[in-house]
Design a protein around this motif. Structure first.
Motif, PDB file in Angstrom:
ATOM      1  N   SER A 170       0.856  -1.110  -0.091  1.00 51.56           N
ATOM      2  CA  SER A 170       0.023  -0.196   0.027  1.00 51.56           C
ATOM      3  C   SER A 170       0.831   1.323   0.054  1.00 51.56           C
ATOM      4  CB  SER A 170      -0.888  -0.079   1.060  1.00 51.56           C
ATOM      5  OG  SER A 170      -1.560   1.031   1.417  1.00 51.56           O
ATOM      6  N   PRO A 171       0.451   2.329  -0.875  1.00 54.67           N
ATOM      7  CA  PRO A 171       0.965   3.770  -0.644  1.00 54.67           C
ATOM      8  C   PRO A 171       1.044   4.354   0.306  1.00 54.67           C
ATOM      9  CG  PRO A 171      -0.596   3.868  -2.320  1.00 54.67           C
ATOM     10  CD  PRO A 171      -0.470   2.155  -1.824  1.00 54.67           C
ATOM     11  N   ALA A 172       0.067   3.922   1.465  1.00 53.97           N
ATOM     12  CA  ALA A 172      -0.391   4.736   2.437  1.00 53.97           C
ATOM     13  C   ALA A 172       1.026   4.561   3.581  1.00 53.97           C
ATOM     14  CB  ALA A 172      -1.649   4.007   3.106  1.00 53.97           C
ATOM     15  N   LEU A 173       1.197   5.446   4.286  1.00 57.42           N
ATOM     16  CA  LEU A 173       2.364   5.719   5.275  1.00 57.42           C
ATOM     17  C   LEU A 173       2.152   5.033   6.550  1.00 57.42           C
ATOM     18  CD1 LEU A 173       3.851   9.233   4.403  1.00 57.42           C
ATOM     19  CD2 LEU A 173       4.349   7.150   3.123  1.00 57.42           C
ATOM     20  N   PRO A 174       2.949   4.178   7.091  1.00 58.55           N
ATOM     21  CA  PRO A 174       2.807   3.483   8.219  1.00 58.55           C
ATOM     22  C   PRO A 174       2.984   4.503   9.433  1.00 58.55           C
ATOM     23  CG  PRO A 174       4.822   2.787   7.337  1.00 58.55           C
ATOM     24  CD  PRO A 174       4.184   3.506   6.442  1.00 58.55           C
ATOM     25  N   ASP A 175       2.349   4.117  10.624  1.00 55.59           N
ATOM     26  CA  ASP A 175       2.467   5.228  11.906  1.00 55.59           C
ATOM     27  C   ASP A 175       3.782   4.680  12.382  1.00 55.59           C
ATOM     28  OD1 ASP A 175       2.428   6.943  13.904  1.00 55.59           O
ATOM     29  OD2 ASP A 175       0.683   5.604  14.853  1.00 55.59           O
ATOM     30  N   TYR A 176       4.953   5.316  12.067  1.00 58.17           N
ATOM     31  CA  TYR A 176       5.925   4.590  12.360  1.00 58.17           C
ATOM     32  C   TYR A 176       7.162   5.707  12.532  1.00 58.17           C
ATOM     33  CZ  TYR A 176      10.510   1.792  12.165  1.00 58.17           C
ATOM     34  OH  TYR A 176      11.470   1.155  12.535  1.00 58.17           O
ATOM     35  N   GLU A 177       7.821   5.542  13.576  1.00 60.29           N
ATOM     36  CA  GLU A 177       9.129   6.741  13.956  1.00 60.29           C
ATOM     37  C   GLU A 177      10.242   5.994  14.152  1.00 60.29           C
ATOM     38  OE1 GLU A 177       7.336   8.707  17.353  1.00 60.29           O
ATOM     39  OE2 GLU A 177       6.265   9.999  16.199  1.00 60.29           O
ATOM     40  N   GLU A 233       7.181   9.653   7.071  1.00 62.05           N
ATOM     41  CA  GLU A 233       7.167  10.764   6.112  1.00 62.05           C
ATOM     42  C   GLU A 233       8.282  11.481   5.712  1.00 62.05           C
ATOM     43  OE1 GLU A 233       3.479  13.040   4.551  1.00 62.05           O
ATOM     44  OE2 GLU A 233       4.458  14.350   6.129  1.00 62.05           O
ATOM     45  N   MET A 234       8.938  11.954   6.895  1.00 60.75           N
ATOM     46  CA  MET A 234      10.194  12.650   6.795  1.00 60.75           C
ATOM     47  C   MET A 234      11.414  11.968   6.542  1.00 60.75           C
ATOM     48  SD  MET A 234       9.946  15.957   7.074  1.00 60.75           S
ATOM     49  CE  MET A 234      11.770  16.111   7.095  1.00 60.75           C
ATOM     50  N   PHE A 270      11.226  11.510   2.926  1.00 57.88           N
ATOM     51  CA  PHE A 270      11.634  12.407   2.130  1.00 57.88           C
ATOM     52  C   PHE A 270      13.449  12.621   2.111  1.00 57.88           C
ATOM     53  CE2 PHE A 270       7.801  15.266   3.660  1.00 57.88           C
ATOM     54  CZ  PHE A 270       6.890  14.325   2.632  1.00 57.88           C
ATOM     55  N   PHE A 271      13.921  12.258   3.190  1.00 53.04           N
ATOM     56  CA  PHE A 271      15.389  12.285   3.354  1.00 53.04           C
ATOM     57  C   PHE A 271      15.915  10.997   2.666  1.00 53.04           C
ATOM     58  CE2 PHE A 271      15.048  14.180   7.897  1.00 53.04           C
ATOM     59  CZ  PHE A 271      15.336  15.377   7.410  1.00 53.04           C
ATOM     60  N   TYR A 272      15.060   9.999   2.462  1.00 47.70           N
ATOM     61  CA  TYR A 272      15.698   8.810   1.737  1.00 47.70           C
ATOM     62  C   TYR A 272      15.649   8.991   0.348  1.00 47.70           C
ATOM     63  CZ  TYR A 272      15.812   3.684   0.563  1.00 47.70           C
ATOM     64  OH  TYR A 272      15.887   2.524   0.306  1.00 47.70           O
ATOM     65  N   VAL A 273      14.699   9.610  -0.254  1.00 48.62           N
ATOM     66  CA  VAL A 273      14.527   9.890  -1.729  1.00 48.62           C
ATOM     67  C   VAL A 273      15.659  11.193  -1.949  1.00 48.62           C
ATOM     68  CG1 VAL A 273      13.059  11.230  -3.448  1.00 48.62           C
ATOM     69  CG2 VAL A 273      12.105   9.755  -1.834  1.00 48.62           C
ATOM     70  N   ILE A 274      15.874  11.789  -1.114  1.00 42.58           N
ATOM     71  CA  ILE A 274      16.804  13.220  -1.649  1.00 42.58           C
ATOM     72  C   ILE A 274      18.370  12.385  -1.585  1.00 42.58           C
ATOM     73  CG2 ILE A 274      17.999  15.107  -0.309  1.00 42.58           C
ATOM     74  CD1 ILE A 274      15.280  16.130   0.619  1.00 42.58           C
ATOM     75  N   ASP A 275      18.467  11.455  -0.447  1.00 40.10           N
ATOM     76  CA  ASP A 275      19.558  10.672  -0.526  1.00 40.10           C
ATOM     77  C   ASP A 275      19.991   9.960  -1.729  1.00 40.10           C
ATOM     78  OD1 ASP A 275      21.688  10.815   1.484  1.00 40.10           O
ATOM     79  OD2 ASP A 275      21.023   8.867   2.345  1.00 40.10           O
ATOM     80  N   LYS A 276      18.835   9.332  -2.513  1.00 39.45           N
ATOM     81  CA  LYS A 276      19.053   8.610  -3.487  1.00 39.45           C
ATOM     82  C   LYS A 276      19.669   9.469  -4.830  1.00 39.45           C
ATOM     83  CE  LYS A 276      15.846   4.617  -3.294  1.00 39.45           C
ATOM     84  NZ  LYS A 276      16.716   3.750  -3.906  1.00 39.45           N
ATOM     85  N   LEU A 310      13.779  20.356  -3.219  1.00 41.53           N
ATOM     86  CA  LEU A 310      13.103  19.079  -3.317  1.00 41.53           C
ATOM     87  C   LEU A 310      12.346  18.763  -2.016  1.00 41.53           C
ATOM     88  CD1 LEU A 310      11.882  16.620  -4.779  1.00 41.53           C
ATOM     89  CD2 LEU A 310      14.374  15.608  -4.203  1.00 41.53           C
ATOM     90  N   LEU A 311      13.065  19.087  -0.852  1.00 38.83           N
ATOM     91  CA  LEU A 311      12.385  18.767   0.327  1.00 38.83           C
ATOM     92  C   LEU A 311      11.105  19.551   0.650  1.00 38.83           C
ATOM     93  CD1 LEU A 311      12.472  17.493   3.101  1.00 38.83           C
ATOM     94  CD2 LEU A 311      14.187  19.124   3.862  1.00 38.83           C
ATOM     95  N   GLU A 312      11.425  20.969   0.287  1.00 42.56           N
ATOM     96  CA  GLU A 312      10.235  21.782   0.431  1.00 42.56           C
ATOM     97  C   GLU A 312       8.931  21.528  -0.726  1.00 42.56           C
ATOM     98  OE1 GLU A 312      10.015  24.115   2.800  1.00 42.56           O
ATOM     99  OE2 GLU A 312      11.845  23.415   3.505  1.00 42.56           O
ATOM    100  N   THR A 313       9.379  20.866  -1.611  1.00 42.65           N
ATOM    101  CA  THR A 313       8.180  20.501  -2.632  1.00 42.65           C
ATOM    102  C   THR A 313       7.653  19.253  -1.965  1.00 42.65           C
ATOM    103  OG1 THR A 313       9.736  21.270  -4.576  1.00 42.65           O
ATOM    104  CG2 THR A 313       7.895  19.369  -4.913  1.00 42.65           C
ATOM    105  N   LEU A 314       8.498  18.533  -1.450  1.00 35.72           N
ATOM    106  CA  LEU A 314       7.728  17.211  -0.862  1.00 35.72           C
ATOM    107  C   LEU A 314       6.969  17.585   0.376  1.00 35.72           C
ATOM    108  CD1 LEU A 314      10.838  14.719  -1.192  1.00 35.72           C
ATOM    109  CD2 LEU A 314       8.470  14.420  -2.394  1.00 35.72           C
ATOM    110  N   LYS A 315       7.216  18.299   1.174  1.00 39.05           N
ATOM    111  CA  LYS A 315       6.554  18.684   2.241  1.00 39.05           C
ATOM    112  C   LYS A 315       5.357  19.356   2.058  1.00 39.05           C
ATOM    113  CE  LYS A 315      10.519  19.718   5.703  1.00 39.05           C
ATOM    114  NZ  LYS A 315      11.126  20.636   6.509  1.00 39.05           N
TER     115      LYS A 315
END
Length: 207
Positions: A78-85, A118-119, A122-128, A143-148
């Protein structure tokens, strides 16, 4: 930039799955509704799929379905984000996000800072993109601001990131999937990433 499509018949022949399996997986939301694309052909209306995405998805389903129920597989895909920290120190320890990215885009945060999924995404995509040498740090900030700003608008729906550049000027876009894109002459597509696929990848590393 047009995605390569595969017909339903070609898909079933290539993967060996049945018509019934395909539509059962659709009902269980293992395959997104928007991937079923109706197009006119000389024989009438036919169903097509974005080839790269559907083949990857079916391969994942087949690899997981013997060990998990279809509902469990659907949860993982699922593209839904898990409740995870997770704490930033743990992200670094497990090599999920590089120290370079955290220091560049969260320079005032100590190692014990806790990030939502979610954050982390965002870091993971930028890192790639940084590690591939495709993007500068200044572009990473944009990109970080765009994603947020725009990623939450998709509310768990499948989407993708497009990163293009022309004459040294770059821009980013988030799009519903699947989407065909056509650019004017001189535009170079630096990256086109399925955030749905990246979410699945990240879930496998974290959850």
């Amino acid at each position: 930039m047009e995605r390569e499509l595969i017909s339903k018949k070609e898909l079933l022949d290539l993967t060996g799955i049945s018509y019934g399996q395909l539509y059962r997986w659709k009902r269980k939301q293992l395959i997104p509704e928007e991937w079923f694309i109706r197009k006119s052909t000389f024989t009438g209306q036919e169903t097509f799929f974005p080839k790269e995405l559907i083949l990857s998805r079916i391969d994942k389903i087949l690899n997981m379905k013997d060990d998990l129920s279809l509902d469990q597989v659907a949860g993982k895909l699922s593209p839904a984000l898990p409740d995870y920290e997770m704490r930033s120190s743990e992200l670094l320890k497990r090599n999920i996000v590089s120290r370079t990215a955290l220091q560049a885009f969260a320079p005032n945060d100590p190692d014990h800072t806790v990030y939502t999924f979610e954050m982390i995404l965002f870091f993971y995509v930028i890192d790639k993109l940084l590690e591939a040498g495709d993007m500068s740090l200044e572009e990473g900030e944009r990109l970080l601001e765009t994603l947020k700003e725009f990623f939450p608008k998709f509310e768990g729906k499948a989407c993708e990131l497009v990163f293009v550049r022309k004459m040294g000027v770059s821009w980013f876009a988030l799009l519903s999937m699947p989407t065909e894109l056509f650019f004017e002459k001189g535009v170079k597509v630096i990256a086109r990433l399925s955030l749905t696929e990246i979410i699945e990848e990240l879930k496998g590393k974290l959850v």
